[in-house]
Enzyme design. Structure first.
Site, PDB file in Angstrom:
ATOM      1  N   ASP A   1       0.867  -1.183   0.000  1.00  0.00           N
ATOM      2  CA  ASP A   1       0.000   0.000   0.000  1.00  0.00           C
ATOM      3  C   ASP A   1       0.900   1.229   0.000  1.00  0.00           C
ATOM      4  O   ASP A   1       1.724   1.401   0.899  1.00  0.00           O
ATOM      5  CB  ASP A   1      -0.889  -0.047   1.248  1.00  0.00           C
ATOM      6  CG  ASP A   1      -2.014   0.967   1.201  1.00  0.00           C
ATOM      7  OD1 ASP A   1      -2.081   1.758   0.244  1.00  0.00           O
ATOM      8  OD2 ASP A   1      -2.818   0.982   2.152  1.00  0.00           O
TER       9      ASP A   1
ATOM     10  N   ASP B   1      -3.208   2.087  -5.772  1.00  0.00           N
ATOM     11  CA  ASP B   1      -2.002   2.104  -4.934  1.00  0.00           C
ATOM     12  C   ASP B   1      -1.941   0.939  -3.964  1.00  0.00           C
ATOM     13  O   ASP B   1      -1.207   0.995  -2.987  1.00  0.00           O
ATOM     14  CB  ASP B   1      -1.926   3.417  -4.155  1.00  0.00           C
ATOM     15  CG  ASP B   1      -2.937   3.479  -3.031  1.00  0.00           C
ATOM     16  OD1 ASP B   1      -4.071   3.013  -3.234  1.00  0.00           O
ATOM     17  OD2 ASP B   1      -2.595   3.968  -1.957  1.00  0.00           O
ATOM     18  N   GLU B   2      -2.696  -0.102  -4.224  1.00  0.00           N
ATOM     19  CA  GLU B   2      -2.789  -1.165  -3.240  1.00  0.00           C
ATOM     20  C   GLU B   2      -2.998  -2.491  -3.958  1.00  0.00           C
ATOM     21  O   GLU B   2      -3.809  -2.570  -4.883  1.00  0.00           O
ATOM     22  CB  GLU B   2      -3.994  -0.856  -2.349  1.00  0.00           C
ATOM     23  CG  GLU B   2      -4.088  -1.701  -1.122  1.00  0.00           C
ATOM     24  CD  GLU B   2      -5.366  -1.400  -0.335  1.00  0.00           C
ATOM     25  OE1 GLU B   2      -5.995  -0.351  -0.543  1.00  0.00           O
ATOM     26  OE2 GLU B   2      -5.721  -2.269   0.476  1.00  0.00           O
TER      27      GLU B   2
HETATM   28 MG   LIG Z   1      -2.487   3.886   0.185  1.00  0.00          MG
END
Ligand SMILES: [Mg+2]
Length: 451
Positions: free
Chosen positions: A13, A107-108
């Site tokens: 993350d 983003d993960e």
């Molecule tokens: Mg994040």
């Protein structure tokens, strides 16, 4: 379904992703509070930098509340082109570790290390894989990532959360329950405020408390599926596989005609109508998409499809229609059309429908998706805080703010160090918007006959 004995599920993350990209590209904002989100009257915070979080600013907070709590922050609209570019690099780095990558958002993602090339997956080895990954990502994107690894998705995600920011945590196999027990029940998937409130009435506040409730009681309280699943999660019993299968969702509509249509005005009107129908279905399902596809069947039943992808997802009928219209202009329709279709794919659920609606006018819409020409075609020159610009004399920079016929620009880039601020006329002909994406418009066509 296999129970893992090694910490082979990795969760990555990026830290304060949108805000971190802004700080990377805007040196004067490094170390300062930055808030990215919808800047209009009903705007919502998408991401706050860690500096802004110190003032109590959080994702999903109303922008007006964020302005009250941290008035000196930089308030920026998002730049999805830049975020997508960074995300592509990160996802590629993950796919270098294993082909089995499950992105959860830009983003993960989860990675199943056990699906990669055979390797030792002891805790020590996974720790060094995670360390190398984090420095690789920092080198290639200038961003920091937090990484967790464990024997399950549940624990890997909890580990990366605990490692934040800019950290790494590996849950030793066998210690899963020690990690879980003290956590609030809200840490478990599927426990929202309503479920948490019901559990509180049973005296349950931590996962350890939850593990003392019988399965029958939980099913009685929360229903069959939810009750059983929580019963298992409270025991760290999570065998959900990492799944790379992404539903390739798209929404499309088409019309077939009983005669060949050649009238260009009628064709444009039809494309507009189809676009409006697609956009209505998008907004009804809460989705938006990045790729618009036009399908055309010619009089001789040759079927063509052309598509354009832009950096920001949209569900705006005028954007869909404008792009579809441009795609139609590329097709030789003189001999007649039997079928027209418009589709939108690359769908995402943006919680933040108004991320780009930075101006207060009701005409606010997504930024011109294609290039600066579109902006000019429409006679629009809107300077959105945070957007990239370039000036003939002063070079590249970004918009700080605008109003009363003026636009304030800070002339700096990721590599320049903090740069000077200048105020220019809003209609300065030497000032141009830049869209921070490698390829903002790609038209492709399939060979005739492909459908
Ligand atoms: Mg994040």
């Amino acid at each position: 379904v296999r129970v893992r004995t090694e910490p082979s599920v990795l969760h990555l993350d990026l830290d304060a992703f949108y805000a971190a990209v802004e700080q990377r590209d805007k040196p004067s904002l490094r170390g300062r509070p930055v808030i990215v989100g919808g800047l209009g009257p009903r705007g919502v915070v998408s991401t706050a930098s860690y500096e802004a979080r110190r003032y109590g600013v959080r994702s999903a907070m109303s922008m007006s509340e964020a302005r009250r709590r941290c008035p000196h922050a930089a308030f920026l609209a998002g730049r999805f082109g830049a975020y997508h570019a960074a995300s592509d690099v990160v996802m590629a780095a993950l796919r270098d570790l294993s082909p089995l990558v499950e992105p959860l958002s830009l983003d993960e993602a989860f990675v199943d290390l056990a699906a990669g090339p055979p390797t030792d997956l002891s805790s020590a080895r996974v720790r060094s894989i995670g360390t190398a990954l984090r420095s690789n990502i920092r080198e290639r994107t200038g961003l920091t990532a937090s990484v967790g690894a464990a024997t399950s998705k549940l624990l890997a995600k909890i580990a990366s959360e605990q490692a934040k920011p800019d950290g790494l945590a590996v849950v030793e196999p066998g210690s899963e329950l020690d990690v879980l027990r003290p956590l609030p029940v809200r840490s478990l998937w599927g426990v929202g405020p309503a479920t948490a409130a019901r559990l509180t009435r049973l005296g349950v506040s931590t996962v350890g408390d939850l593990a003392r409730i019988t399965e029958i009681e939980l099913v009685g309280l929360l229903g069959d599926a939810h009750g059983r699943s929580l019963y298992r999660l409270a025991r760290a019993d999570d065998t959900r596989p990492v799944s790379a299968e992404r539903e390739s969702k798209s929404i499309s509509v088409e019309d077939t005609f009983d005669r060949d249509i050649t009238d260009p005005a009628l064709l444009s009107a039809l494309v507009e109508r189809l676009s409006a129908r697609v956009a209505a279905r998008l907004s009804a399902t809460g989705l938006s998409g990045r790729t618009v596809t036009l399908k055309v069947r010619l009089y001789d039943f040759t079927t063509l499809s052309r598509s354009a992808t832009f950096p920001a997802p949209t569900d705006d009928p005028t954007v869909v229609s404008r792009v579809a219209g441009r795609l139609l202009a590329d097709v030789d329709t003189a001999a007649g059309i039997r079928l027209l279709g418009v589709g939108v794919s690359g769908l995402v659920e943006w919680v933040q429908r108004d991320l780009f609606s930075a101006v207060d006018s009701p005409a606010a819409e997504q930024p011109a998706p294609v290039d600066d020409h579109t902006t000019r075609d429409r006679g629009l020159r809107r300077w959105v805080p945070g957007m990239d610009v370039v000036h003939v004399q002063h070079g590249p920079g970004w918009v700080w703010g605008s109003g009363r016929g003026r636009v304030t620009v800070r002339f700096e880039t990721a590599d320049s160090g903090p740069g000077p601020v200048r105020t220019l006329a809003e209609d300065d002909p030497d000032l141009t918007a830049r869209i921070a994406s490698a390829s903002t418009f790609s038209a492709s066509s399939q060979p005739p006959g492909a459908d």
